[in-house]
Design a protein around this motif. Structure first.
Motif, PDB file in Angstrom:
ATOM      1  N   ASN A 129      47.682  -0.360  -7.658  1.00  0.00           N
ATOM      2  CA  ASN A 129      46.469  -0.758  -6.924  1.00  0.00           C
ATOM      3  C   ASN A 129      46.668  -2.177  -6.415  1.00  0.00           C
ATOM      4  OD1 ASN A 129      46.148  -1.189 -10.057  1.00  0.00           O
ATOM      5  ND2 ASN A 129      44.973  -2.821  -9.079  1.00  0.00           N
ATOM      6  N   ALA A 156      45.269  -5.825  -6.364  1.00  0.00           N
ATOM      7  CA  ALA A 156      44.512  -6.507  -7.414  1.00  0.00           C
ATOM      8  C   ALA A 156      43.072  -6.772  -6.964  1.00  0.00           C
ATOM      9  CB  ALA A 156      45.217  -7.803  -7.794  1.00  0.00           C
ATOM     10  N   LEU A 192      38.209  -1.070  -9.403  1.00  0.00           N
ATOM     11  CA  LEU A 192      39.458  -0.672 -10.047  1.00  0.00           C
ATOM     12  C   LEU A 192      39.127   0.230 -11.231  1.00  0.00           C
ATOM     13  CD1 LEU A 192      41.338  -4.106 -10.125  1.00  0.00           C
ATOM     14  CD2 LEU A 192      41.272  -2.384  -8.329  1.00  0.00           C
ATOM     15  N   PHE A 197      39.815  -5.643 -16.031  1.00  0.00           N
ATOM     16  CA  PHE A 197      40.649  -6.070 -14.925  1.00  0.00           C
ATOM     17  C   PHE A 197      40.270  -7.512 -14.581  1.00  0.00           C
ATOM     18  CE2 PHE A 197      40.840  -1.402 -14.320  1.00  0.00           C
ATOM     19  CZ  PHE A 197      42.210  -1.236 -14.243  1.00  0.00           C
ATOM     20  N   GLU A 198      41.116  -8.172 -13.803  1.00  0.00           N
ATOM     21  CA  GLU A 198      40.878  -9.568 -13.454  1.00  0.00           C
ATOM     22  C   GLU A 198      39.697  -9.672 -12.487  1.00  0.00           C
ATOM     23  OE1 GLU A 198      43.835  -7.884 -12.932  1.00  0.00           O
ATOM     24  OE2 GLU A 198      44.360  -8.401 -14.994  1.00  0.00           O
ATOM     25  N   MET A 232      48.928  -6.045 -18.000  1.00  0.00           N
ATOM     26  CA  MET A 232      48.450  -6.361 -19.352  1.00  0.00           C
ATOM     27  C   MET A 232      49.493  -6.039 -20.425  1.00  0.00           C
ATOM     28  SD  MET A 232      44.694  -4.597 -18.955  1.00  0.00           S
ATOM     29  CE  MET A 232      43.747  -4.747 -17.419  1.00  0.00           C
ATOM     30  N   ALA A 253      52.441  -0.266 -15.187  1.00  0.00           N
ATOM     31  CA  ALA A 253      51.572  -0.185 -14.020  1.00  0.00           C
ATOM     32  C   ALA A 253      51.015  -1.589 -13.801  1.00  0.00           C
ATOM     33  CB  ALA A 253      50.441   0.795 -14.280  1.00  0.00           C
TER      34      ALA A 253
HETATM   35  N1  HPA Z   1      45.364  -5.666 -13.329  1.00  0.00           N
HETATM   36  C1  HPA Z   1      45.870  -5.637 -14.576  1.00  0.00           C
HETATM   37  N2  HPA Z   1      46.569  -4.630 -15.053  1.00  0.00           N
HETATM   38  C2  HPA Z   1      46.789  -3.583 -14.236  1.00  0.00           C
HETATM   39  C3  HPA Z   1      46.290  -3.539 -12.935  1.00  0.00           C
HETATM   40  C4  HPA Z   1      45.536  -4.648 -12.454  1.00  0.00           C
HETATM   41  O1  HPA Z   1      45.063  -4.689 -11.301  1.00  0.00           O
HETATM   42  N3  HPA Z   1      46.676  -2.344 -12.398  1.00  0.00           N
HETATM   43  C5  HPA Z   1      47.394  -1.706 -13.367  1.00  0.00           C
HETATM   44  N4  HPA Z   1      47.455  -2.441 -14.475  1.00  0.00           N
END
Ligand code: HPA
Length: 281
Positions: free
Chosen positions: A241, A243, A251, A198-199, A217, A119
């Motif tokens: 999704n 980013a 997220l 998440f970033e 990741m 994902a």
């Molecule tokens: N960022 C990092 N890893 C992810 C994301 C994301 O937006 N969506 C799914 N795995």
């Protein structure tokens, strides 16, 4: 990972493979890694044998919701397949040798190639959640590398080439299956970030400027370990999704799983078609 941890990989692999061979009498042709929310494919295998990771020496148990943690053996039509239903990530605290132990085990079992799914967040403005992306290349921002430490000469060379890490022929085959099945796919560069947060939106702007189309990741350590062993690799991202900073709202892993589950049926058709195409070569 320290040098002490990196050594002994070859004998650990022997132990893992011996334990598997004592329970499963089949020679897999294709390996598949099933990422977040994408694990159900394993349950479609014929003659299915599931080995929980906890019963296999040196295999890390996955601690992430949505990652079942089984090594699954079975068939797609007449083709023997091994699937990792769930994977370990570096952010769970596992050393890199253990993060890649599953794919190395598949390579040692003699698979022809490994298809890795994940994902990922989409970075390309015109894309949307639910898109599927064939990975063409990667940017590695993980703080540790699976080949750090003394080189395991029995596995591969000290400085493995990454020019064709996401095998061009296999990408072509997967693209062909997608066209035949009428499933739209994107192509792009996958940036591997350490997680587990998440970033930030600023990090996503940085990744876009550097040429990434998706962010996740996982996957990159696995691909590096497979190339080291000269086993062909291919990766398919489910863009669950847009980013950070690109879409509305926060997220969440729940959302990631939900979208991945919604694309499960198409993903299954792609993986199935790919396995049958590989078996014809
Ligand atoms: N960022 C990092 N890893 C992810 C994301 C994301 O937006 N969506 C799914 N795995």
């Amino acid at each position: 990972m320290g040098t002490a941890e990196a050594s002994g990989i070859d004998s650990r692999l022997d132990e893992t493979v011996a334990a598997i061979r004592a329970k499963v009498n089949m020679q897999p042709r294709v390996g598949v890694v099933l990422g977040s929310g994408l694990g159900a494919f394993a349950d479609t295998l014929g003659h299915l044998v599931k080995l929980p990771y906890a019963t296999i020496p040196h295999m890390p148990a996955s601690t992430v919701v949505g990652h079942a943690g089984n090594l699954c053996f079975g068939t797609i039509d007449h083709v023997n397949v091994v699937c990792m239903q769930g994977r370990a990530h570096a952010y769970e605290g596992y050393p890199m040798w253990q993060v890649v132990h599953g794919v190395r085990t598949m390579a040692r079992l003699g698979v022809d190639c490994v298809l890795i799914t994940n994902a990922a967040g989409g970075i390309e403005a015109t894309w949307s959640a639910g898109d599927l992306m064939i990975v063409t290349d990667h940017l590695n921002f993980m703080p540790t590398h699976p080949l750090t430490g003394p080189n395991e000469e029995a596995l591969g060379t000290r400085f493995p080439d990454m020019t064709n890490a996401y095998d061009r022929d296999l990408r072509g085959m997967l693209g062909e299956v997608a066209r035949r099945e009428g499933i739209a796919t994107r192509q792009g560069v996958y940036a591997a970030m350490p997680g587990p947060s998440f970033e930030t939106p600023a990090e996503i702007r940085m990744l876009r400027a550097l040429g990434a189309q998706a962010v996740g990741m996982s996957t990159v350590p696995e691909v590096i370990a497979l190339r080291h062993m000269r086993t062909r690799a291919l990766a398919l991202s489910c863009i669950t999704n847009m980013a950070a900073g690109m879409g509305q709202g926060e997220l969440s892993h729940e959302h990631v799983e939900q979208i991945a589950n919604a694309r499960q049926a198409d993903l299954e058709r792609l993986v199935r078609g790919f396995i049958l195409a590989v078996a014809q070569t």
